[in-house]
Structure formats: C-alpha cells, structure tokens
Design a protein around this motif. Structure first.
Motif, PDB file in Angstrom:
ATOM      1  N   ASP A   1       0.709  -1.234  -0.184  1.00 25.63           N
ATOM      2  CA  ASP A   1      -0.108  -0.008   0.018  1.00 25.63           C
ATOM      3  C   ASP A   1       0.839   1.171  -0.095  1.00 25.63           C
ATOM      4  N   PRO A   2       0.765   1.850  -0.973  1.00 27.48           N
ATOM      5  CA  PRO A   2       1.614   3.249  -0.986  1.00 27.48           C
ATOM      6  C   PRO A   2       1.619   4.133   0.422  1.00 27.48           C
ATOM      7  N   TYR A   3       0.512   4.244   1.088  1.00 29.33           N
ATOM      8  CA  TYR A   3       0.466   4.907   2.152  1.00 29.33           C
ATOM      9  C   TYR A   3       1.193   4.390   3.512  1.00 29.33           C
ATOM     10  N   ASP A   4       1.416   2.972   3.556  1.00 31.37           N
ATOM     11  CA  ASP A   4       2.150   2.313   4.561  1.00 31.37           C
ATOM     12  C   ASP A   4       3.599   2.493   4.023  1.00 31.37           C
ATOM     13  N   ALA A   5       4.013   2.434   2.891  1.00 25.43           N
ATOM     14  CA  ALA A   5       5.171   2.792   2.419  1.00 25.43           C
ATOM     15  C   ALA A   5       5.732   4.296   3.017  1.00 25.43           C
ATOM     16  N   GLU A   6       4.915   5.155   2.698  1.00 20.79           N
ATOM     17  CA  GLU A   6       5.297   6.221   2.698  1.00 20.79           C
ATOM     18  C   GLU A   6       5.256   6.614   4.657  1.00 20.79           C
ATOM     19  N   ASP A   7       4.243   6.047   5.378  1.00 25.27           N
ATOM     20  CA  ASP A   7       4.251   6.267   6.726  1.00 25.27           C
ATOM     21  C   ASP A   7       5.301   5.558   7.210  1.00 25.27           C
ATOM     22  N   ALA A   8       6.097   4.632   6.759  1.00 27.04           N
ATOM     23  CA  ALA A   8       7.225   3.946   7.578  1.00 27.04           C
ATOM     24  C   ALA A   8       8.247   4.737   7.958  1.00 27.04           C
ATOM     25  N   PRO A   9       9.070   4.603   9.203  1.00 25.65           N
ATOM     26  CA  PRO A   9       9.884   5.462   9.768  1.00 25.65           C
ATOM     27  C   PRO A   9      11.146   5.417   8.931  1.00 25.65           C
ATOM     28  N   ARG A  10      11.620   6.717   8.597  1.00 25.14           N
ATOM     29  CA  ARG A  10      12.904   6.871   7.813  1.00 25.14           C
ATOM     30  C   ARG A  10      14.247   7.198   8.448  1.00 25.14           C
ATOM     31  N   ILE A  11      15.391   6.856   7.773  1.00 29.27           N
ATOM     32  CA  ILE A  11      16.521   7.153   8.196  1.00 29.27           C
ATOM     33  C   ILE A  11      17.447   7.950   7.198  1.00 29.27           C
ATOM     34  N   LEU A  12      17.858   9.077   7.545  1.00 31.93           N
ATOM     35  CA  LEU A  12      18.773   9.752   6.271  1.00 31.93           C
ATOM     36  C   LEU A  12      19.901   9.104   6.049  1.00 31.93           C
ATOM     37  N   PRO A  13      20.611   9.346   4.970  1.00 27.68           N
ATOM     38  CA  PRO A  13      21.823   8.971   4.441  1.00 27.68           C
ATOM     39  C   PRO A  13      22.871   8.840   5.456  1.00 27.68           C
ATOM     40  N   LEU A  14      23.991   8.035   5.519  1.00 26.56           N
ATOM     41  CA  LEU A  14      24.901   8.217   6.223  1.00 26.56           C
ATOM     42  C   LEU A  14      25.802   9.123   6.052  1.00 26.56           C
ATOM     43  N   THR A  15      26.431  10.193   6.861  1.00 22.27           N
ATOM     44  CA  THR A  15      27.207  11.241   6.488  1.00 22.27           C
ATOM     45  C   THR A  15      28.703  10.868   6.715  1.00 22.27           C
ATOM     46  N   ASP A  16      29.644  11.916   6.252  1.00 25.00           N
ATOM     47  CA  ASP A  16      31.160  11.768   6.383  1.00 25.00           C
ATOM     48  C   ASP A  16      31.558  11.116   7.854  1.00 25.00           C
ATOM     49  N   ASP A  17      30.735  11.994   8.693  1.00 28.83           N
ATOM     50  CA  ASP A  17      30.925  11.634  10.174  1.00 28.83           C
ATOM     51  C   ASP A  17      30.542  10.569  10.694  1.00 28.83           C
ATOM     52  N   TYR A  18      30.000   9.654   9.819  1.00 25.27           N
ATOM     53  CA  TYR A  18      29.418   8.269  10.230  1.00 25.27           C
ATOM     54  C   TYR A  18      28.361   8.497  11.183  1.00 25.27           C
ATOM     55  N   THR A  19      27.222   9.310  10.894  1.00 20.73           N
ATOM     56  CA  THR A  19      26.165   9.839  11.678  1.00 20.73           C
ATOM     57  C   THR A  19      24.993   9.542  10.667  1.00 20.73           C
ATOM     58  N   VAL A  20      23.955   9.146  11.223  1.00 21.21           N
ATOM     59  CA  VAL A  20      22.535   9.160  10.365  1.00 21.21           C
ATOM     60  C   VAL A  20      21.464   9.792  11.418  1.00 21.21           C
ATOM     61  N   MET A  51      12.224  14.634   5.215  1.00 20.94           N
ATOM     62  CA  MET A  51      12.211  13.366   4.643  1.00 20.94           C
ATOM     63  C   MET A  51      11.611  13.284   3.224  1.00 20.94           C
ATOM     64  N   GLY A  52      10.796  14.155   3.167  1.00 18.29           N
ATOM     65  CA  GLY A  52      10.122  14.266   1.823  1.00 18.29           C
ATOM     66  C   GLY A  52       8.742  13.804   2.032  1.00 18.29           C
ATOM     67  N   SER A  53       7.818  13.871   1.040  1.00 19.65           N
ATOM     68  CA  SER A  53       6.343  13.458   1.239  1.00 19.65           C
ATOM     69  C   SER A  53       5.672  13.675  -0.316  1.00 19.65           C
ATOM     70  N   TYR A  54       4.661  13.019  -0.239  1.00 16.06           N
ATOM     71  CA  TYR A  54       4.112  13.205  -1.645  1.00 16.06           C
ATOM     72  C   TYR A  54       2.282  12.839  -1.398  1.00 16.06           C
ATOM     73  N   GLN A  55       1.815  13.282  -2.587  1.00 15.22           N
ATOM     74  CA  GLN A  55       0.367  13.286  -2.793  1.00 15.22           C
ATOM     75  C   GLN A  55       0.282  12.376  -4.037  1.00 15.22           C
ATOM     76  N   MET A  56      -0.542  11.223  -4.018  1.00 21.43           N
ATOM     77  CA  MET A  56      -0.829  10.214  -5.299  1.00 21.43           C
ATOM     78  C   MET A  56      -2.127   9.954  -5.327  1.00 21.43           C
ATOM     79  N   CYS A  57      -2.291   9.505  -6.815  1.00 23.31           N
ATOM     80  CA  CYS A  57      -3.576   8.578  -7.105  1.00 23.31           C
ATOM     81  C   CYS A  57      -3.223   7.528  -7.732  1.00 23.31           C
ATOM     82  N   TRP A  58      -3.905   6.277  -7.710  1.00 24.45           N
ATOM     83  CA  TRP A  58      -3.555   5.502  -8.506  1.00 24.45           C
ATOM     84  C   TRP A  58      -4.784   4.493  -8.801  1.00 24.45           C
ATOM     85  N   ARG A  59      -4.918   3.548  -9.754  1.00 21.23           N
ATOM     86  CA  ARG A  59      -5.795   2.712 -10.091  1.00 21.23           C
ATOM     87  C   ARG A  59      -5.358   1.341 -10.025  1.00 21.23           C
ATOM     88  N   THR A  60      -6.320   0.671  -9.126  1.00 28.63           N
ATOM     89  CA  THR A  60      -6.035  -0.849  -8.664  1.00 28.63           C
ATOM     90  C   THR A  60      -6.596  -1.664 -10.044  1.00 28.63           C
TER      91      THR A  60
END
Length: 80
Positions: A1-20, A51-60
């Motif tokens: 489900d697109p909403y479940d994918a969007e709602d999942a918790p996120r982690i930013l990319p690893l930085t040069d100082d080994y931090t996320v 982290m970004g976001s979206y609005q979408m429509c889709w046809r099943t």
C-alpha cells in the motif's frame, strides 16, 4: 500500500562523520544495531519534514481509484 510505504519510519543517508538522522519511530533494535556498527544516531521527530512527502492517485487492477497523501506535510490527494 503506498500510504504504508510513506508512513514507514525513515533514516537519512550516512554522513562523512558516520552519523545518520533517524525518525524517533525507528525500532530500538535498529538503533542499537547501528550503534554496534559504530554509527552515531541523531534523533529526529516522529515525522521529520526533511524526509520528503507526496500526494498520489492510483488505479487498482479492478479499476477502482484511490488516493493518499504523506503525513510529513499538509496536503490532500483525490482521485476522479
């Protein structure tokens, strides 16, 4: 489900100082696993705006229209 994918918790990319950056909803065992790898975790709000976001429509496959909007920003999605 697109909403479940969007709602999942996120982690930013690893930085040069080994931090996320990790949303506070990321599971504790994931945070502990990162710490064991030497990765420093910067705690973020439950839903971080950057982290970004979206609005979408889709046809099943059965032809029905659905819509969804991500929780990190205000927005609406509608299907016609």
């Amino acid at each position: 489900d697109p909403y479940d994918a969007e709602d999942a918790p996120r982690i930013l990319p690893l930085t040069d100082d080994y931090t996320v950056g990790a949303e506070s909803r990321v599971a504790d065992d994931v945070i502990r696993g990162l710490a064991q790898l030497g990765v420093l975790v910067n705690p973020l709000p439950a839903y971080d705006y950057h982290m970004g976001s979206y609005q979408m429509c889709w046809r099943t496959d059965d032809g029905r229209l659905h819509s969804s909007a991500g929780p990190r920003r205000s927005g609406n999605a509608a299907g016609f």
